[in-house]
Design a protein around this motif. Structure first.
Motif, mmCIF file in Angstrom:
data_model
loop_
_atom_site.group_PDB
_atom_site.id
_atom_site.type_symbol
_atom_site.label_atom_id
_atom_site.label_comp_id
_atom_site.label_asym_id
_atom_site.label_seq_id
_atom_site.Cartn_x
_atom_site.Cartn_y
_atom_site.Cartn_z
ATOM 1 N N GLY A 153 37.371 32.839 38.587
ATOM 2 C CA GLY A 153 37.735 33.567 37.370
ATOM 3 C C GLY A 153 37.075 34.926 37.289
ATOM 4 N N TYR A 154 35.825 35.005 37.756
ATOM 5 C CA TYR A 154 35.100 36.277 37.719
ATOM 6 C C TYR A 154 35.717 37.277 38.689
ATOM 7 C CZ TYR A 154 31.437 39.751 38.360
ATOM 8 O OH TYR A 154 30.757 40.934 38.450
ATOM 9 N N THR A 155 35.997 36.844 39.913
ATOM 10 C CA THR A 155 36.569 37.760 40.894
ATOM 11 C C THR A 155 37.982 38.191 40.479
ATOM 12 O OG1 THR A 155 37.355 35.879 42.236
ATOM 13 C CG2 THR A 155 35.211 36.844 42.807
ATOM 14 N N HIS A 156 38.702 37.304 39.791
ATOM 15 C CA HIS A 156 40.035 37.648 39.293
ATOM 16 C C HIS A 156 39.939 38.764 38.253
ATOM 17 C CE1 HIS A 156 44.232 37.060 38.128
ATOM 18 N NE2 HIS A 156 43.819 37.118 36.875
ATOM 19 N N LEU A 157 39.004 38.632 37.320
ATOM 20 C CA LEU A 157 38.815 39.656 36.289
ATOM 21 C C LEU A 157 38.353 40.977 36.898
ATOM 22 C CD1 LEU A 157 37.100 37.555 33.465
ATOM 23 C CD2 LEU A 157 39.397 38.539 33.415
ATOM 24 N N ALA A 161 40.371 44.516 36.810
ATOM 25 C CA ALA A 161 39.802 45.723 36.196
ATOM 26 C C ALA A 161 39.852 46.900 37.164
ATOM 27 C CB ALA A 161 38.366 45.456 35.758
ATOM 28 N N VAL A 162 39.503 46.647 38.420
ATOM 29 C CA VAL A 162 39.477 47.718 39.417
ATOM 30 C C VAL A 162 40.877 48.263 39.676
ATOM 31 C CG1 VAL A 162 39.065 48.232 41.853
ATOM 32 C CG2 VAL A 162 37.362 46.960 40.543
ATOM 33 N N TYR A 163 41.847 47.373 39.901
ATOM 34 C CA TYR A 163 43.196 47.847 40.188
ATOM 35 C C TYR A 163 43.877 48.421 38.954
ATOM 36 C CZ TYR A 163 43.267 46.496 45.040
ATOM 37 O OH TYR A 163 43.017 46.455 46.382
ATOM 38 N N GLY A 164 43.468 47.964 37.786
ATOM 39 C CA GLY A 164 43.958 48.587 36.558
ATOM 40 C C GLY A 164 43.479 50.018 36.442
ATOM 41 N N ALA A 165 42.264 50.271 36.894
ATOM 42 C CA ALA A 165 41.703 51.625 36.859
ATOM 43 C C ALA A 165 42.324 52.524 37.922
ATOM 44 C CB ALA A 165 40.184 51.565 37.053
ATOM 45 N N ILE A 166 42.922 51.935 38.960
ATOM 46 C CA ILE A 166 43.570 52.718 40.003
ATOM 47 C C ILE A 166 44.943 53.224 39.550
ATOM 48 C CG2 ILE A 166 44.673 52.528 42.290
ATOM 49 C CD1 ILE A 166 41.740 52.868 42.543
ATOM 50 N N MET A 167 45.593 52.499 38.641
ATOM 51 C CA MET A 167 46.960 52.836 38.237
ATOM 52 C C MET A 167 47.116 54.249 37.682
ATOM 53 S SD MET A 167 49.345 50.903 39.100
ATOM 54 C CE MET A 167 50.585 51.749 38.091
ATOM 55 N N LEU A 196 36.456 57.543 42.251
ATOM 56 C CA LEU A 196 36.010 56.185 42.574
ATOM 57 C C LEU A 196 34.575 55.958 42.097
ATOM 58 C CD1 LEU A 196 37.291 53.756 44.063
ATOM 59 C CD2 LEU A 196 36.042 54.469 46.098
ATOM 60 N N ASP A 197 33.699 56.908 42.352
ATOM 61 C CA ASP A 197 32.305 56.779 41.922
ATOM 62 C C ASP A 197 32.199 56.696 40.402
ATOM 63 O OD1 ASP A 197 31.386 56.805 44.503
ATOM 64 O OD2 ASP A 197 30.889 58.943 44.523
ATOM 65 N N THR A 198 32.972 57.511 39.702
ATOM 66 C CA THR A 198 32.956 57.499 38.237
ATOM 67 C C THR A 198 33.472 56.169 37.703
ATOM 68 O OG1 THR A 198 33.317 59.898 38.159
ATOM 69 C CG2 THR A 198 33.798 58.653 36.160
ATOM 70 N N MET A 199 34.578 55.684 38.287
ATOM 71 C CA MET A 199 35.170 54.426 37.860
ATOM 72 C C MET A 199 34.186 53.271 38.010
ATOM 73 S SD MET A 199 38.600 52.575 39.332
ATOM 74 C CE MET A 199 37.900 52.173 40.931
ATOM 75 N N PHE A 200 33.519 53.184 39.156
ATOM 76 C CA PHE A 200 32.585 52.080 39.380
ATOM 77 C C PHE A 200 31.297 52.256 38.576
ATOM 78 C CE2 PHE A 200 35.405 50.860 42.719
ATOM 79 C CZ PHE A 200 35.183 49.502 42.887
ATOM 80 N N SER A 201 30.953 53.487 38.249
ATOM 81 C CA SER A 201 29.804 53.719 37.378
ATOM 82 C C SER A 201 30.060 53.124 35.996
ATOM 83 C CB SER A 201 29.530 55.223 37.266
ATOM 84 O OG SER A 201 28.484 55.473 36.353
ATOM 85 N N TYR A 202 31.290 53.312 35.488
ATOM 86 C CA TYR A 202 31.660 52.717 34.209
ATOM 87 C C TYR A 202 31.634 51.198 34.280
ATOM 88 C CZ TYR A 202 33.298 57.301 32.586
ATOM 89 O OH TYR A 202 33.398 58.607 32.192
ATOM 90 N N LEU A 203 32.167 50.645 35.383
ATOM 91 C CA LEU A 203 32.215 49.192 35.536
ATOM 92 C C LEU A 203 30.806 48.595 35.605
ATOM 93 C CD1 LEU A 203 35.150 48.832 38.101
ATOM 94 C CD2 LEU A 203 35.165 48.137 35.694
ATOM 95 N N ARG A 204 29.894 49.278 36.288
ATOM 96 C CA ARG A 204 28.518 48.799 36.380
ATOM 97 C C ARG A 204 27.822 48.798 35.024
ATOM 98 N NH1 ARG A 204 28.814 51.782 41.373
ATOM 99 N NH2 ARG A 204 28.676 50.345 43.163
ATOM 100 N N LYS A 205 28.236 49.727 34.176
ATOM 101 C CA LYS A 205 27.635 49.824 32.834
ATOM 102 C C LYS A 205 28.332 48.914 31.830
ATOM 103 C CE LYS A 205 26.216 54.636 33.495
ATOM 104 N NZ LYS A 205 26.456 56.047 33.079
ATOM 105 N N GLY A 206 29.414 48.281 32.292
ATOM 106 C CA GLY A 206 30.147 47.372 31.402
ATOM 107 C C GLY A 206 31.022 48.078 30.411
ATOM 108 N N LEU A 207 31.425 49.317 30.732
ATOM 109 C CA LEU A 207 32.260 50.096 29.804
ATOM 110 C C LEU A 207 33.734 49.903 30.081
ATOM 111 C CD1 LEU A 207 30.224 53.441 29.830
ATOM 112 C CD2 LEU A 207 30.053 51.549 28.224
#
Length: 207
Positions: A153-157, A161-167, A196-207
């Motif tokens: 479930g975690y890897t699915h979410l 999130a990652v591919y949603g940010a790519i769209m 890519l760096d900005t996107m993953f920075s947001y994900l790491r911060k839980g934003l």
């Protein structure tokens, strides 16, 4: 280490790729309504029956060409997997996978696919299905590389999130500059690496 595909599988992949590439090339050249399947098989050097063994229609073939996963150097991927730190987080694994998977050519083809689907509505469901398959394969790879340390479930979410940010990058809502495929208006463009760096920075911060 992941198993190497057999010769028969490689031949099937090559045939599907040739047919899909021919369909994609014709779609870009003539538009989706400007060619028929017979032209696809003639350009690829196969029969109509062979085409039917792989694709239900030309739309499916066009989408398959753009969404095919082509990692930047198979040897590089294998070496990375073998040297993977078992303690690496799924987010960091996804970051490295995307950097290897999303080459300039691959992203450009995906952008062209999304653009074509806006012009030809019959292509849209196949485009969405192809993008879903990309996300699904990324999740399966993430599960494999995580070695069962995290629930599915975690890897699915996470992959969602990652591919949603790519769209936004694919549909043109974000102006990303690529070395070979720059846009006319580059004043507000950012490089893919920066995006890519900005996107993953947001994900790491839980934003």
């Amino acid at each position: 280490m992941m198993n190497k595909p057999g010769l028969r599988h490689i031949k099937r992949e090559a045939t599907a790729s040739a047919l899909a590439d021919a369909a994609f090339s014709l779609a870009l050249e003539k538009g989706l309504d400007g060619f028929i399947v017979e032209e696809v098989v003639q350009q690829a050097g196969y029969s109509r029956r062979t085409f039917a063994n792989y694709f239900s229609c030309k739309e499916e073939a066009v989408a398959a060409a753009a969404a095919a996963v082509n990692f930047k150097g198979a040897d590089e991927v294998i070496a990375w997997i073998e040297a993977l730190d078992e303690g690496m987080s799924p987010l960091d694994i996804m970051y490295q996978l995307l950097k290897m998977q999303m080459t300039t050519e691959h992203i450009h083809k995906l952008q062209q696919l999304v653009s074509l689907s806006k012009k030809y509505p019959t292509l849209e469901p196949y485009m969405l299905s192809a993008l879903h398959e990309l996300q699904k394969s990324a999740q399966e790879m993430l599960n494999y590389l995580s070695r069962g340390r995290y629930p599915e479930g975690y890897t699915h979410l996470l992959t969602g999130a990652v591919y949603g940010a790519i769209m936004p990058l694919l549909d043109g809502n974000v102006n990303v500059l690529f070395p070979k495929h720059s846009t006319v208006d580059t004043a507000d463009a950012v490089t893919f690496e920066h995006y890519l760096d900005t996107m993953f920075s947001y994900l790491r911060k839980g934003l």
